[in-house]
Design a protein around this motif. Structure first.
Motif, PDB file in Angstrom:
ATOM      1  N   THR A 259       5.052  10.519   5.703  1.00 39.28           N
ATOM      2  CA  THR A 259       4.287  11.682   5.275  1.00 39.28           C
ATOM      3  C   THR A 259       3.439  12.183   6.432  1.00 39.28           C
ATOM      4  O   THR A 259       2.773  11.396   7.103  1.00 39.28           O
ATOM      5  CB  THR A 259       3.373  11.350   4.086  1.00 39.28           C
ATOM      6  OG1 THR A 259       4.162  10.776   3.035  1.00 39.28           O
ATOM      7  CG2 THR A 259       2.679  12.596   3.574  1.00 39.28           C
ATOM      8  N   LYS A 260       3.480  13.490   6.655  1.00 41.63           N
ATOM      9  CA  LYS A 260       2.766  14.083   7.795  1.00 41.63           C
ATOM     10  C   LYS A 260       2.004  15.319   7.346  1.00 41.63           C
ATOM     11  O   LYS A 260       2.574  16.242   6.774  1.00 41.63           O
ATOM     12  CB  LYS A 260       3.783  14.444   8.892  1.00 41.63           C
ATOM     13  CG  LYS A 260       3.220  15.268  10.044  1.00 41.63           C
ATOM     14  CD  LYS A 260       2.397  14.399  10.992  1.00 41.63           C
ATOM     15  CE  LYS A 260       1.948  15.215  12.204  1.00 41.63           C
ATOM     16  NZ  LYS A 260       0.984  16.290  11.849  1.00 41.63           N
ATOM     17  N   VAL A 294       5.400   1.742   2.832  1.00 41.34           N
ATOM     18  CA  VAL A 294       5.582   1.643   1.383  1.00 41.34           C
ATOM     19  C   VAL A 294       4.254   1.229   0.752  1.00 41.34           C
ATOM     20  O   VAL A 294       3.597   0.290   1.233  1.00 41.34           O
ATOM     21  CB  VAL A 294       6.676   0.610   1.028  1.00 41.34           C
ATOM     22  CG1 VAL A 294       6.777   0.443  -0.483  1.00 41.34           C
ATOM     23  CG2 VAL A 294       8.011   1.020   1.626  1.00 41.34           C
ATOM     24  N   ASN A 295       3.845   1.932  -0.301  1.00 39.04           N
ATOM     25  CA  ASN A 295       2.599   1.634  -1.015  1.00 39.04           C
ATOM     26  C   ASN A 295       1.433   1.576  -0.036  1.00 39.04           C
ATOM     27  O   ASN A 295       1.207   2.512   0.710  1.00 39.04           O
ATOM     28  CB  ASN A 295       2.751   0.337  -1.811  1.00 39.04           C
ATOM     29  CG  ASN A 295       3.772   0.493  -2.933  1.00 39.04           C
ATOM     30  OD1 ASN A 295       3.898   1.568  -3.519  1.00 39.04           O
ATOM     31  ND2 ASN A 295       4.510  -0.571  -3.228  1.00 39.04           N
ATOM     32  N   ASP A 296       0.698   0.465  -0.010  1.00 37.75           N
ATOM     33  CA  ASP A 296      -0.464   0.373   0.865  1.00 37.75           C
ATOM     34  C   ASP A 296      -0.123  -0.171   2.254  1.00 37.75           C
ATOM     35  O   ASP A 296      -1.007  -0.237   3.120  1.00 37.75           O
ATOM     36  CB  ASP A 296      -1.541  -0.530   0.235  1.00 37.75           C
ATOM     37  CG  ASP A 296      -2.129   0.070  -1.032  1.00 37.75           C
ATOM     38  OD1 ASP A 296      -2.130   1.329  -1.128  1.00 37.75           O
ATOM     39  OD2 ASP A 296      -2.562  -0.686  -1.919  1.00 37.75           O
TER      40      ASP A 296
END
Length: 356
Positions: A259-260, A294-296
């Protein structure tokens, strides 16, 4: 056309609006071996700015005056309203002078193909200014994809949003189809091109093209969904009424997501007077670094430096016979075919099938 092996190649720029002022003239001027020799604008205020910014250039009011002396130029850049791209490009080709055409290449794919054929038959260099292939964020997505860390990618999301609640009184907002106005032709020409560059030919197109602002004549809030021949789905948005900060890119794979946020900084840097090679050129804030994982369990991915200067450096090398032009115009034809399919899909409320 003059002998392109001369030490400094002379460039004539047709048009001194947003494209000519913010992109072409500054980037040509910053490229070793190229010189802004002529600028065409009939607007007195723009002509004054052109003379102040490029005192070595001759500023003339009409395209006819440039073409009367086109033999003194090594390259013509077409950065005029969309409806004039094809006739001006064809004039340059007929004169035997290589040409750069701003995006969108043409109002229709058929007209774009006409220009490509004319250039091939005349043996004249032709390329299209798809500068956002050299955006910092897009280069970063390429790097992440190449790393393989996403695994098998199945969805690509791209947004190019702005907050422009009041329509501007220029040709980009005009409703005549010959103007090729609206966001799908303007910003869509970039985000569709980027999707094609990353994931290849498209077999299915769906679109929603809306007019959200009062009295607007063209689409100002657009969504396009593509299915690529390789199976990836691209979801592309462009809006003039996006008042919040949304992800510029999101890429989903079966091993991770990238994600950017944030937009490439090169255009605002040019507006502020910065040029390629200056400290910080093309460098986004560290806070806009993308997140991969992925996730945190997320890793910050430093953003690549934007490299708009590479476009005209490659044009210069091609003029000297030392490389290829940076954008194959056939790829711009493919982008237009997808845009046309999106317009049909939106008008008829159906999925349009293309031959990959």
């Amino acid at each position: 056309m003059r002998n392109a092996s001369s030490a400094e190649l002379r460039v004539g720029i047709l048009g001194y609006g947003i494209g000519g002022q913010r992109f072409h003239a500054p980037l040509v001027d910053a490229t070793s071996g190229l010189s802004v020799a002529m600028i065409v604008t009939g607007n007195p205020e723009r002509a004054q700015r052109a003379r102040a910014g490029y005192p070595q250039a001759e500023v003339v009011p009409t395209a006819d005056e440039l073409f009367d002396r086109v033999d003194s130029l090594d390259l013509v850049v077409v950065s005029t309203p969309n409806r004039t791209h094809v006739p001006l490009a064809l004039r340059a080709i007929e004169a035997g002078t290589p040409v750069v055409v701003d995006k969108p290449f043409a109002p229709t794919s058929a007209e774009a193909e006409q220009v490509v054929r004319a250039a091939e038959q005349a043996g004249v260099g032709l390329t299209v200014f798809q500068n956002r292939r050299l955006d910092s964020d897009f280069l970063t997505v390429r790097k992440v994809l190449t790393s393989g860390r996403l695994g098998s990618v199945f969805r690509f999301e791209s947004r190019y949003d702005r907050w422009v609640p009041k329509p501007k009184e220029n040709w980009r907002e005009f409703g005549d189809p010959a103007e090729a106005g609206g966001l799908l032709y303007d910003l869509g020409a970039h985000i569709v091109d980027q999707a094609l560059q990353l994931f290849g030919p498209v077999t299915e197109v769906y679109a929603e093209l809306d007019r959200r602002r009062a009295a607007v004549a063209v689409d100002d809030d657009s969504f396009v969904a593509l299915r690529h021949a390789g199976g990836v789905r691209s979801h592309l948005w462009a809006s003039a009424l996006a008042g919040t900060r949304n992800p510029r890119f999101r890429v989903l794979g079966d091993r991770a997501t990238f994600t950017k946020y944030g937009l490439d900084v090169q255009e605002p840097q040019v507006i502020a007077g910065m040029r390629p090679g200056a400290p910080g050129w093309g460098v986004e804030p560290e806070s806009d670094a993308g997140l991969l994982g992925v996730n945190d369990e997320l890793e910050r991915i430093p953003t690549e430096r934007g490299r708009y200067e590479r476009f005209y450096a490659e044009v210069r090398d091609a003029l000297r016979g030392e490389g290829d032009f940076p954008v194959d115009p056939a790829s711009a034809v493919q982008t237009l075919r997808v845009i046309e399919a999106a317009r049909t899909a939106a008008a008829e409320r159906r999925v349009v099938t293309l031959t990959a």
